[in-house]
Design a protein around this motif. Structure first.
Motif, PDB file in Angstrom:
ATOM      1  N   ARG A   7       0.829  -1.211   0.000  1.00  0.00           N
ATOM      2  CA  ARG A   7       0.000   0.000   0.000  1.00  0.00           C
ATOM      3  C   ARG A   7       0.860   1.256   0.000  1.00  0.00           C
ATOM      4  N   LEU A   8       1.981   1.233   0.706  1.00  0.00           N
ATOM      5  CA  LEU A   8       2.863   2.397   0.738  1.00  0.00           C
ATOM      6  C   LEU A   8       3.522   2.653  -0.618  1.00  0.00           C
ATOM      7  N   SER A   9       3.582   1.619  -1.453  1.00  0.00           N
ATOM      8  CA  SER A   9       4.202   1.779  -2.762  1.00  0.00           C
ATOM      9  C   SER A   9       3.277   2.444  -3.775  1.00  0.00           C
ATOM     10  N   ARG A  10       2.012   2.607  -3.413  1.00  0.00           N
ATOM     11  CA  ARG A  10       1.062   3.196  -4.346  1.00  0.00           C
ATOM     12  C   ARG A  10       1.256   4.712  -4.393  1.00  0.00           C
ATOM     13  N   PRO A  11       1.118   5.325  -5.574  1.00  0.00           N
ATOM     14  CA  PRO A  11       1.269   6.785  -5.664  1.00  0.00           C
ATOM     15  C   PRO A  11       0.201   7.530  -4.881  1.00  0.00           C
ATOM     16  N   HIS A  12      -1.008   6.977  -4.850  1.00  0.00           N
ATOM     17  CA  HIS A  12      -2.099   7.550  -4.060  1.00  0.00           C
ATOM     18  C   HIS A  12      -2.450   6.555  -2.969  1.00  0.00           C
ATOM     19  N   ARG A  13      -2.477   7.009  -1.736  1.00  0.00           N
ATOM     20  CA  ARG A  13      -2.660   6.109  -0.603  1.00  0.00           C
ATOM     21  C   ARG A  13      -3.940   6.431   0.146  1.00  0.00           C
ATOM     22  N   PRO A  14      -5.085   5.979  -0.359  1.00  0.00           N
ATOM     23  CA  PRO A  14      -6.341   6.220   0.355  1.00  0.00           C
ATOM     24  C   PRO A  14      -6.405   5.375   1.624  1.00  0.00           C
ATOM     25  N   SER A  15      -7.276   5.779   2.525  1.00  0.00           N
ATOM     26  CA  SER A  15      -7.480   5.033   3.776  1.00  0.00           C
ATOM     27  C   SER A  15      -6.161   4.829   4.522  1.00  0.00           C
ATOM     28  N   ALA A  16      -5.564   5.935   4.929  1.00  0.00           N
ATOM     29  CA  ALA A  16      -4.295   5.848   5.648  1.00  0.00           C
ATOM     30  C   ALA A  16      -4.437   5.037   6.933  1.00  0.00           C
ATOM     31  N   TRP A  17      -5.634   5.035   7.505  1.00  0.00           N
ATOM     32  CA  TRP A  17      -5.855   4.272   8.736  1.00  0.00           C
ATOM     33  C   TRP A  17      -5.627   2.779   8.512  1.00  0.00           C
ATOM     34  N   LEU A  18      -5.979   2.300   7.299  1.00  0.00           N
ATOM     35  CA  LEU A  18      -5.809   0.880   7.006  1.00  0.00           C
ATOM     36  C   LEU A  18      -4.337   0.509   6.947  1.00  0.00           C
ATOM     37  N   SER A  19      -3.519   1.383   6.370  1.00  0.00           N
ATOM     38  CA  SER A  19      -2.085   1.123   6.322  1.00  0.00           C
ATOM     39  C   SER A  19      -1.502   1.067   7.730  1.00  0.00           C
TER      40      SER A  19
END
Length: 441
Positions: free
Chosen positions: A186-198
């Motif tokens: 998920r951190l490798s994605r350019p857009h990181r929606p739902s930061a709480w999930l990460s």
């Protein structure tokens, strides 16, 4: 338009009603695998019944789930069928079903066939990755909380959640590793929606590692350096060197912190490590009655029995009788008769089903590992590499777990291996279709 493209279009437009159901089932399986007593069986059985109903419903519409499979899927199905077929043949020739946890066999030889059926169904109606992420979150955090409660509140010597502490610790470790891989993906994605999930996946990783430590399981942690190396190689082209260094430092800091925490508490972890060394010394001196000594005796017995019948093995039930005969003759310690397996998937399979059984075991491990590794090597897409890495780590971890414990004769072990690899494979193949269509959701 290809059938895969048509399916993808249906998913985008919300015309795939089974997608939400299968996503929920993936979440339930990963979440409940080691948290509730029947989680390892309930979710697969419900999924199997729904898949059967769904196949009957879609058959009348002229659509076949088999049409969605490619050569890789068929190769995997062949491995599942071969492993199940040889095991079922072994049961038929001996008239004995395998005995698993608490004396229950639960038709273990048929489970790979159920996994194959679910692979076919899920390839036709793929779940969302959200079910995988949330399952790792609940499963990892739940395992950590359970282990902490048992050890620090109830004062248990080893956290086990009412099951064998070894599969509980091994599967907790694996859930932690998979949560960490999902976080990095998920951190490798350019857009990181739902930061709480990460952030929650990071917590799940730490909780899973903690649960494994508190279970007192030793053998599974042998795989950690290898898994860390595989993960580094997979992500080194995704993240900048500095970020990879920070991730590595953070990972090993957590592990060192857990080691320090468990070593300074009076809950048996340090004692178990010392006991293992003492047991080995005792075995070399002729005392095989310890935990490690009995395991080494079981491996020795399994090796000797395999050499006596190397092609087809002794078979279900007959292996135990032959081993007990060795115990009566004083060749191995009498207490080896207390166990229903030889504490090694490789040795147990070789002694029971000979070279024929070993070939199917190699296929069960090797074909998924080869397929996941193939996509990991070929793809430069970060999300594809994340899913391929997850699947490869599952197979590598189970190979390691199976060196010192017969995980595939444990109800949660076999269910966990089949369910986690199939779910990860379906998610990978679905993402490949998505990427191929130009949609990088």
């Amino acid at each position: 338009m290809s059938q895969s493209a048509i399916r993808l279009q249906a998913i985008r437009e919300g015309r795939e009603p089974w997608r939400a159901v299968n996503t929920l089932l993936v979440w339930a399986f990963v979440s409940l695998l080691i948290l509730v007593p029947w989680g390892y069986a309930a979710a697969p059985m419900v999924a199997g019944l729904l898949a059967f109903s769904g196949m009957l419903a879609t058959a009348g519409q002229g659509r076949s789930s088999l049409a969605n499979l490619d050569g890789e899927d068929r190769l995997w199905l062949l491995a599942l069928a071969a492993f199940s077929g040889v095991w079922c043949w072994d049961v038929a020739r001996t008239g004995v079903w395998p005995i698993a946890e608490h004396g229950r066999g639960w038709f273990l030889p048929l489970w790979p066939l159920l996994a194959g059926g679910l692979l076919v169904w899920l390839r036709s109606h793929p779940p969302s990755r959200l079910g995988w992420w949330l399952g790792l979150l609940v499963g990892g955090v739940g395992a950590g909380c359970t282990a902490a409660y048992e050890r620090f509140v109830q004062g248990a010597y080893r956290a086990d959640n009412g099951m064998n502490a070894i599969p509980f610790g091994n599967l907790s470790l694996l859930l932690g590793v998979l949560a960490l891989v999902a976080l990095l993906g998920r951190l490798s994605r350019p857009h990181r929606p739902s930061a709480w999930l990460s952030a929650a996946l990071g917590l799940a990783a730490i909780a899973g590692f903690s649960a494994s430590f508190l279970s007192g399981t030793r053998g599974g942690w042998v795989a950690v350096p290898l898994l860390a190396w595989i993960g580094f190689r997979a992500f080194r082209d995704v993240f900048p060197r500095r970020q990879m260094l920070l991730v590595a430092v953070g990972f090993w800091s957590v592990l060192i912190g857990l080691v320090a925490m468990t070593a300074t508490t009076d809950y048996g972890v340090q004692d178990r490590l010392g006991k293992a060394v003492k047991d080995v010394k005792g075995y070399l001196a002729g005392d095989s009655g310890s935990s490690v000594g009995l395991r080494l005796d079981m491996w020795s017995a399994g090796g000797q029995l395999f050499l006596e019948r190397p092609v087809l093995g002794w078979g279900e039930g007959r292996l135990q009788q032959a081993r007990d005969g060795m115990a009566d003759a004083g060749i191995v310690h009498p207490n080896v008769s207390l166990y229903e397996q030889l504490h090694s998937d490789v040795i147990d399979t070789a002694a029971r089903r000979g070279l024929l059984g070993l070939l199917t075991l190699v296929g069960l491990y090797g074909i998924p590992a080869w397929l996941f590794g193939r996509h990991l090597r070929r793809s430069r897409d970060a999300q594809t590499r994340t899913l391929a890495l997850s699947g490869l780590m599952i197979t590598v971890a189970f190979v390691d777990f199976g060196l010192t414990q017969s995980m595939l004769r444990d109800v949660r072990g076999l269910s966990g291996y089949l369910g986690l690899t199939v779910a990860c494979w379906v998610l990978l193949k679905t993402h490949l279709v998505t990427v191929g269509s130009g949609d990088r959701e």
